[in-house]
Design an enzyme around this catalytic site. Structure first.
Site, PDB file in Angstrom:
ATOM      1  N   LYS A 121     -58.693  44.943 -43.576  1.00 26.98           N
ATOM      2  CA  LYS A 121     -59.353  45.640 -42.493  1.00 26.98           C
ATOM      3  C   LYS A 121     -57.874  46.683 -41.850  1.00 26.98           C
ATOM      4  O   LYS A 121     -58.663  47.770 -41.877  1.00 26.98           O
ATOM      5  CB  LYS A 121     -60.012  45.200 -41.951  1.00 26.98           C
ATOM      6  CG  LYS A 121     -61.371  45.544 -41.359  1.00 26.98           C
ATOM      7  CD  LYS A 121     -62.670  45.089 -41.251  1.00 26.98           C
ATOM      8  CE  LYS A 121     -61.939  44.667 -39.754  1.00 26.98           C
ATOM      9  NZ  LYS A 121     -61.906  45.575 -38.306  1.00 26.98           N
ATOM     10  N   HIS A 150     -68.094  31.351 -44.925  1.00 26.87           N
ATOM     11  CA  HIS A 150     -68.353  32.826 -45.028  1.00 26.87           C
ATOM     12  C   HIS A 150     -69.295  33.225 -45.348  1.00 26.87           C
ATOM     13  O   HIS A 150     -69.748  32.862 -47.040  1.00 26.87           O
ATOM     14  CB  HIS A 150     -66.782  33.641 -45.562  1.00 26.87           C
ATOM     15  CG  HIS A 150     -65.961  33.045 -44.415  1.00 26.87           C
ATOM     16  ND1 HIS A 150     -66.523  32.215 -42.702  1.00 26.87           N
ATOM     17  CD2 HIS A 150     -64.557  33.121 -44.580  1.00 26.87           C
ATOM     18  CE1 HIS A 150     -64.986  32.539 -42.286  1.00 26.87           C
ATOM     19  NE2 HIS A 150     -63.922  33.011 -43.129  1.00 26.87           N
TER      20      HIS A 150
END
Length: 923
Positions: free
Chosen positions: A584, A152
């Protein structure tokens, strides 16, 4: 003058840290003067002093002075300032890391009580509880502890920079460990100056975007740095400690394994093709065989024991006699002759697997390759047993034993490689497979009908894709990846690719679809007895998915065919939980609470069906993506959810901070073992409903925090415009830090943005909103409803509940890195003044409420009151991070006003690099 100033208020135990910082600062300052001149040096120091003054005062006059200074920098001076402060913070990090190792060694030398998170303390606690050798053996027999490296994209530093930093760290460590003469100290400082000079003159940014192959190679670096050497030592030391503790030899199974997603994670990454996955497995295998060859050759040079002086075992005598090595100089050196045979067989194995190898010595070209690592281990056992038989115990349990343990842990594949893809892609592939077999319309079926169709197809055990002709490009790509997975298992063993993860799992059919896909390439055999050769792992990511995961697994386990499949996987089902997208989606507090509740529900469902649960935690580097100290995080898991097995992702810049240095890497691995042992053996395993009141309060807090977060992020008109203006999100997307695109679709919707750049952006503008927003509103409303008694309940939760204490501790850490003064400067990038004032006002007010109520609950009066080590670290580092933030704002103003100078764009990218490296857990 020393630009890299050490903190003035420092305890005696931290004096060596101050000396290291002063030394590195002096060398860096001298390098700046020598390379760029006194005028540049003085400019950089002036920027530092002005930024520090503004941090202390938050005064408008100091703000104006700083803005004027930064706005007046030429493009050339801007680059020097950015690079200088980036390297200042990097050198601080090196000194900090070394000091952590120094303090750990000091504790060990002094014989002081073991520290929290140590294996020794965990075993002491187990003994105090009355757990005997048999109980410890049972734990390790069941255990699987696996950090999993991912690619990532939050590691902004080039490998060239990381390698240079590693050398500087080693040189600094030499000064600490050796009784050096004045000449040796001078030579050491000369070497430090060389590598600081190299660092200063090395390009910080990548010219081209990282490829998947680059990411694979970068990931493999940490095996060379740490894992290959330290993991065998951890096993050896632990076995010795257990033997001393219990008076009996306990041979540990291979419970500690470092996995990888790099080259297998294709969710949203079109560059992870079947060739990339095959290449990842090939590089893994090549690296570990190179290691075995090097170690075997080294042992061959050292084990010069003569049969004229010792009496070897009959098996060893036969082994040596069968060696093709007939050199007269080694006729009485059986171990060397045996190791030459082993070396030749390893070379043959390497060549059979298609790897290129440089021979370190002549080999027997007729040697037979090993079928698998077990044959290699058997040969090593002959040597070890023989050494033990004639009293050479120190040799038997030294480097040779470490090589055997490495072979047991790493095999011929090095690391278990995971595959991952989105459930929507699987649906498309299965629709095409079934349509080609004469059953169209799968995508239009409801969930119940899908399950019936999939189980019927699985039980029919028919090859649905004899050829890829006629399939779409997407389906062909996925089916080729299934074939690659089967090829990897055939070539390198089942352990080389044991896991398949399904992103965005929200139905039972998502798992059955993958079962049908892997069946096409023989990874699922359904003849007399179903035999599944790969773990099919659902990933629950959003708040809604977490809330529904228990029902999905309950219904899945109610399908007899699937239960039959689990029998071939030791009746164990792994479930992955996503920390990033849930945050999120619902904010920090709600995401953590829903994750906790999901684990509780999964424990109940798995117990109901008699299935073993293994959880895989998809944690990021930041608290906003599930990060934070691993030890506390594992101990805060719900009762029964760890159960000796845990996998955890290690992402981005966290990998380098944890595993670049062997000492620090070993310590972090030991922490995972200690925490898993304590969470499994020392914690209550009953029903967590013993705290119904705490749960009621958390549910109320979560609802209010969720509403506050969603109102700001998803319901406030213009919030998206504010986010894209007040953060460097677009500039992050231009950095060459990862192969995967930053968004799922090319839109400006927050929903389509990946969690990593979302968190990364807020970290860079120092609001770090994903790590705390909503908490202040929730607590404020709760106390308004329940009065002083409500505050007392929250205080009791903090004192008596590891989950809540960990939640607040991580938030405390995030808040300590925020800076509303700096965040306000980023807000000025928003052209709409009304929008700017509205949204930043909301953020600032929530921040103030959050800090105030955090203090009210914990009793603290300052951030990091219970974490003086991090407080000291931030005191040291922030004077070198803050100027980069201020300069970034100035550069963004100029860039967005239309200045298209290439040096300006480069400077912005350098500030992103420098801030991320300084913060250390930015994404």
């Amino acid at each position: 003058m020393n630009l890299l100033a050490a903190p003035a208020d420092i305890s005696s135990k931290d004096l060596p840290l101050r000396e290291d910082i002063r030394l590195l600062g002096r060398i860096l300052g001298d390098t700046l003067r020598e390379q760029e001149g006194d005028e540049t040096y003085e400019l950089i120091e002036n920027v530092r002093r002005t930024a520090v003054r503004f941090r202390k005062t938050q005064d408008d006059v100091d703000r104006t002075r700083l803005e004027a200074l930064l706005d007046g920098l030429s493009p050339r001076d801007t680059l020097w300032v950015v690079r200088a402060f980036s390297y200042f913070s990097q050198l601080c990090n090196i000194a900090e890391d070394l000091h952590h190792s120094r303090r750990r060694r000091a504790h060990l030398k002094a014989g002081t009580p073991p520290r929290e998170g140590s294996l020794e303390l965990a075993l002491n606690r187990a003994s105090k509880k009355g757990l005997d050798a048999e109980a410890i053996q049972r734990f390790f027999s069941k255990a699987l502890i696996s950090p999993v490296l991912t690619a990532h994209p939050t590691e902004v530093q080039r490998k060239s920079i990381l390698d240079c930093q590693l050398v500087i760290s080693q040189l600094l460590d030499e000064r600490d460990r050796m009784d050096m003469t004045p000449d040796e100290l001078a030579d050491n400082e000369e070497a430090l100056r060389r590598f600081v000079l190299i660092l200063w003159n090395t390009r910080m940014l990548r010219f081209s975007k990282l490829t998947v192959q680059d990411e694979i190679n970068n990931g493999l670096s940490y095996y060379r740095y740490t894992f290959l050497s330290e993991i065998p030592k951890i096993y050896s030391k632990l076995e010795q400690d257990l033997e001393a503790r219990f008076g009996q030899r306990i041979e540990l199974p291979c419970f500690l394994k470092v996995g990888s997603w790099i080259g297998g994670d294709r969710d949203g990454n079109p560059f992870v093709t079947h060739e990339a996955t095959l290449g990842a497995a090939r590089r893994h295998s090549s690296l570990i065989l190179e290691h075995y060859l090097a170690e075997t050759h080294l042992l061959g040079t050292r084990l010069s024991l003569s049969s004229r002086l010792i009496e070897i075992s009959p098996e060893m005598a036969e082994f040596a006699a069968n060696s093709a090595d007939k050199s007269p100089s080694r006729t009485d050196e059986p171990y060397r002759r045996a190791l030459i045979t082993i070396y030749s067989r390893l070379v043959a194995t390497t060549e059979q697997l298609g790897h290129r190898v440089e021979h370190l010595r002549p080999v027997d070209t007729h040697a037979q390759p090993y079928t698998d690592a077990d044959g290699f281990i058997s040969d090593l056992n002959i040597l070890i047993d023989s050494l033990n038989s004639h009293g050479a115990t120190y040799l038997a349990r030294g480097r040779l034993a470490d090589l055997k343990r490495a072979a047991q842990v790493f095999g011929f594949h090095l690391a278990p490689l995971d595959m991952r893809q989105h459930s929507g892609i699987h649906e498309q592939v299965v629709s095409e497979l079934l349509a080609a077999a004469g059953t169209p319309g799968y995508a239009q079926l409801d969930e119940a009908a899908r399950r019936v169709a999939l189980v019927h197809a699985l039980q029919a055990n028919q090859l649905l894709a004899e050829t890829l002709d006629g399939y779409t490009e997407t389906a062909q790509g996925e089916l080729r990846l299934m074939q690659a997975a089967a090829d990897i298992q055939r070539r390198y063993g089942r352990a080389a690719l044991p896991n398949y993860i399904i992103s965005k799992t929200d139905a039972v059919s998502d798992l059955l679809e993958v079962a049908l896909m892997v069946q096409q390439t023989g990874l699922l055999e359904t003849d007399a007895q179903p035999l599944l050769h790969i773990n099919i792992i659902p990933l629950f990511e959003t708040i809604a998915d977490l809330q529904g995961c228990g029902i999905i697994m309950d219904e899945l386990f109610s399908i007899p065919f699937y239960r039959e499949l689990l029998k071939s996987r030791d009746n164990t089902q792994e479930v992955m939980l996503g920390y990033s997208d849930s945050n999120k989606d619902g904010g920090y507090l709600t995401a953590n609470w829903e994750l906790y509740k999901a684990e509780l529900e999964l424990v109940k469902v798995f117990e109901k069906h008699g299935v073993e649960l293994r959880l895989f935690h998809g944690r990021g580097g930041t608290v906003g993506r599930g990060g934070g100290p691993s030890y506390q995080a594992i101990l805060a898991q719900p009762p029964g959810s760890v159960n000796a097995q845990i996998r955890i992702t290690e992402q981005g810049e966290v990998i380098s901070s944890k595993y670049s240095n062997p000492d620090i890497g070993r310590r972090n691995l030991e922490i995972l073992i200690a925490a898993t042992l304590e969470a499994t053996l020392l914690h209550h395993h009953g029903d967590d409903s013993t705290m119904p009141e705490f749960h009621r309060i958390m549910e109320a807090l979560s609802l209010d925090a969720f509403n506050a977060y969603r109102k700001l992020v998803y319901e406030t008109p213009g919030f998206t415009d504010y986010f894209f203006a007040a953060t460097p999100i677009r500039e992050i997307a231009e950095l060459n830090i990862g192969s995967r695109p930053s968004a799922r679709r090319a839109t400006n919707n927050i929903e389509d943005l990946r969690a990593i750049p979302w968190v990364f952006s807020w970290s860079l503008n120092r609001a770090i909103l994903p790590g705390w927003f909503g908490f202040g509103s929730a607590v404020k409303q709760f106390i308004a409803r329940e009065g002083d008694a409500g505050l007392q309940q929250l205080q009791a939760m903090y004192q008596n509940w590891a989950f809540f204490r960990g939640l607040l501790s991580n938030m405390d850490m995030v808040l300590s890195k925020t800076d509303m003064g700096i965040a306000s400067r980023y807000a000025e990038l928003v052209p709409d003044e009304t929008l700017r004032a509205t949204i930043f006002g909301e953020i600032e007010k929530e921040w103030q409420d959050t800090v105030e109520l955090l203090f009210a609950i914990t009793g603290a009066s300052t951030l990091l009151a219970d974490n003086p080590t991090l407080a000291r670290s931030l005191t040291t580092r922030t004077p070198y991070i803050d100027p980069l933030n201020h300069l970034q704002v100035s550069l963004l103003h100029r860039s967005r006003a239309g200045d298209d100078d290439p040096q300006l764009k480069r400077a912005i990218h350098l500030t992103i690099n420098g801030i991320a490296a300084g913060l250390r857990n930015s994404g």
